[in-house]
Design an enzyme around this catalytic site. Structure first.
Site, PDB file in Angstrom:
ATOM      1  N   PRO A   5     -29.615  30.363 -12.527  1.00 61.32           N
ATOM      2  CA  PRO A   5     -30.163  29.561 -13.636  1.00 61.32           C
ATOM      3  C   PRO A   5     -31.309  30.259 -14.359  1.00 61.32           C
ATOM      4  O   PRO A   5     -31.679  29.876 -15.459  1.00 61.32           O
ATOM      5  CB  PRO A   5     -30.650  28.272 -12.968  1.00 61.32           C
ATOM      6  CG  PRO A   5     -30.416  28.407 -11.516  1.00 61.32           C
ATOM      7  CD  PRO A   5     -29.721  29.699 -11.230  1.00 61.32           C
TER       8      PRO A   5
ATOM      9  N   GLU B 141     -31.501  28.592  -1.929  1.00 56.91           N
ATOM     10  CA  GLU B 141     -32.570  28.540  -2.924  1.00 56.91           C
ATOM     11  C   GLU B 141     -32.621  29.806  -3.775  1.00 56.91           C
ATOM     12  O   GLU B 141     -33.533  29.980  -4.576  1.00 56.91           O
ATOM     13  CB  GLU B 141     -33.926  28.310  -2.239  1.00 56.91           C
ATOM     14  CG  GLU B 141     -34.061  26.947  -1.571  1.00 56.91           C
ATOM     15  CD  GLU B 141     -33.745  25.795  -2.528  1.00 56.91           C
ATOM     16  OE1 GLU B 141     -34.358  25.732  -3.602  1.00 56.91           O
ATOM     17  OE2 GLU B 141     -32.870  24.973  -2.184  1.00 56.91           O
TER      18      GLU B 141
ATOM     19  N   ARG C 246      -9.875  35.392 -21.653  1.00 53.42           N
ATOM     20  CA  ARG C 246      -9.141  35.045 -22.871  1.00 53.42           C
ATOM     21  C   ARG C 246      -9.468  35.965 -24.047  1.00 53.42           C
ATOM     22  O   ARG C 246      -8.821  35.901 -25.085  1.00 53.42           O
ATOM     23  CB  ARG C 246      -9.326  33.569 -23.225  1.00 53.42           C
ATOM     24  CG  ARG C 246     -10.743  33.168 -23.516  1.00 53.42           C
ATOM     25  CD  ARG C 246     -10.869  31.663 -23.640  1.00 53.42           C
ATOM     26  NE  ARG C 246     -10.157  31.124 -24.793  1.00 53.42           N
ATOM     27  CZ  ARG C 246     -10.497  31.326 -26.056  1.00 53.42           C
ATOM     28  NH1 ARG C 246     -11.541  32.086 -26.332  1.00 53.42           N
ATOM     29  NH2 ARG C 246      -9.799  30.802 -27.051  1.00 53.42           N
TER      30      ARG C 246
ATOM     31  N   ASP D  15     -11.511  31.236 -32.853  1.00 53.48           N
ATOM     32  CA  ASP D  15     -12.322  30.338 -32.037  1.00 53.48           C
ATOM     33  C   ASP D  15     -13.553  29.833 -32.726  1.00 53.48           C
ATOM     34  O   ASP D  15     -14.117  30.516 -33.557  1.00 53.48           O
ATOM     35  CB  ASP D  15     -12.904  31.117 -30.842  1.00 53.48           C
ATOM     36  CG  ASP D  15     -11.900  31.330 -29.779  1.00 53.48           C
ATOM     37  OD1 ASP D  15     -10.901  30.622 -29.786  1.00 53.48           O
ATOM     38  OD2 ASP D  15     -12.144  32.221 -28.946  1.00 53.48           O
TER      39      ASP D  15
HETATM   40  N1  ADE Z   1     -26.376  29.077 -10.164  1.00 52.04           N
HETATM   41  C1  ADE Z   1     -26.903  27.839 -10.106  1.00 52.04           C
HETATM   42  N2  ADE Z   1     -27.031  27.304 -11.303  1.00 52.04           N
HETATM   43  C2  ADE Z   1     -26.551  28.215 -12.199  1.00 52.04           C
HETATM   44  C3  ADE Z   1     -26.427  28.246 -13.609  1.00 52.04           C
HETATM   45  N3  ADE Z   1     -26.803  27.223 -14.384  1.00 52.04           N
HETATM   46  N4  ADE Z   1     -25.904  29.340 -14.173  1.00 52.04           N
HETATM   47  C4  ADE Z   1     -25.542  30.391 -13.419  1.00 52.04           C
HETATM   48  N5  ADE Z   1     -25.637  30.426 -12.076  1.00 52.04           N
HETATM   49  C5  ADE Z   1     -26.138  29.346 -11.461  1.00 52.04           C
END
Ligand code: ADE
Length: 273
Positions: A107, A134, A172, A187
């Site tokens: 994230p 984590e 794709r 697209d």
């Molecule tokens: N791992 C956990 N959340 C994620 C996300 N939003 N994007 C990529 N990998 C992740």
């Protein structure tokens, strides 16, 4: 599992401009069988446009219990993925695919987009590293990956679903994987605008009719209607895209006309009240 050893482009009959090898480093390799259930990715694997090879990070843990996580230094809740098995797994994958780009799904990564997908589709291989718990020991991020990708501002339980999103979006874009070559060119996003509305039979569905112009057979009128519908939709839903997108003189003319119509309507109402 689905590593097709010899890509068609190297072996045979029809020339293929690209072949993509996805190598996924994960603690849950079974999750990737989902790609074989159906759809375009399954077909692309079967037809050897792409290969997807999940590798279990746990196989690179050296101790008797195949430990892959440990408590964080400095305290705090949760567990952190130990660097040694992940590093071993990445080195193993890089040795087999030295041309590949190594990406960590997290994230905290750079936001994945159609533009990033297009750039990634140019590589011969992608090594996708999926975190769990984590997170992964920081030294892996620093020294062993080329980039970090996030698929959105939310936290998943691991990088596997994010890796599948990347595999799907990149597959794709590999020439030949879609039914028709230009589908990917038309697209949403690839021309910088959202896609125009699509209709199929019946002409009338629960009282709602297909716009007449689409039934007219007038291809130039249809092209113009679609461009205008894309513009209107993008203005309403994603005006941010239009701030960076090059627009044609026709687009600007159309938007000025809209602006004029809106002004006239507002003027009518403000003099009335
Ligand atoms: N791992 C956990 N959340 C994620 C996300 N939003 N994007 C990529 N990998 C992740």
């Amino acid at each position: 599992m689905h590593d097709n050893n010899t890509p068609k482009s190297e072996s045979s009959n029809y020339a293929r401009s690209r072949y993509m090898r996805f190598t996924v480093l994960t603690l849950f390799p079974e999750m990737f069988s989902a790609l074989l259930i159906g759809g375009i990715v399954k077909r692309a694997i079967e037809r050897q446009y792409v290969s997807v090879e999940p590798i279990n990070i746990r196989d690179f843990a050296k101790d008797r219990h195949h430990t892959v996580d440990d408590r964080p230094y400095g305290g705090g809740c949760g567990m952190v993925m130990k660097p040694e098995p992940v590093a071993e797994a990445i080195r193993h994958a890089k040795k087999r695919h030295p041309e590949a780009c190594t990406l960590l799904l997290t994230p905290q990564g750079r936001l994945f987009s159609q533009m990033v997908a297009q750039k990634l589709a140019g590589y011969a291989g992608l090594i996708l590293v999926c975190g769990r718990y984590e997170g992964i020991d920081e030294r892996i991020r620093e020294h062993l990956v080329d980039d970090e990708l996030s698929i959105g501002d939310y936290v998943l339980t691991g990088g596997e679903l994010a890796a599948m999103v990347v595999i799907d979006a990149v597959t794709r874009l590999i020439p030949g994987t879609l039914g028709s070559e230009d589908s990917a060119q038309e697209d949403s996003f690839s021309n910088g605008l959202l896609e125009y509305p699509q209709y199929t039979r019946p002409r009338s569905f629960e009282g709602a009719n297909v716009p007449e112009v689409l039934l007219s057979g007038d291809h130039s009128a249809i092209r113009q209607w679609r461009r205008h519908a894309s513009l209107i939709r993008t203005v309403l839903r994603r005006p941010d895209l239009l701030m960076v997108q090059a627009l044609t003189a026709g687009d600007i003319e159309f938007m000025k006309k809209l602006q004029q119509d809106i002004k006239t309507i507002i003027g009518k109402h403000s003099t009335a009240s």
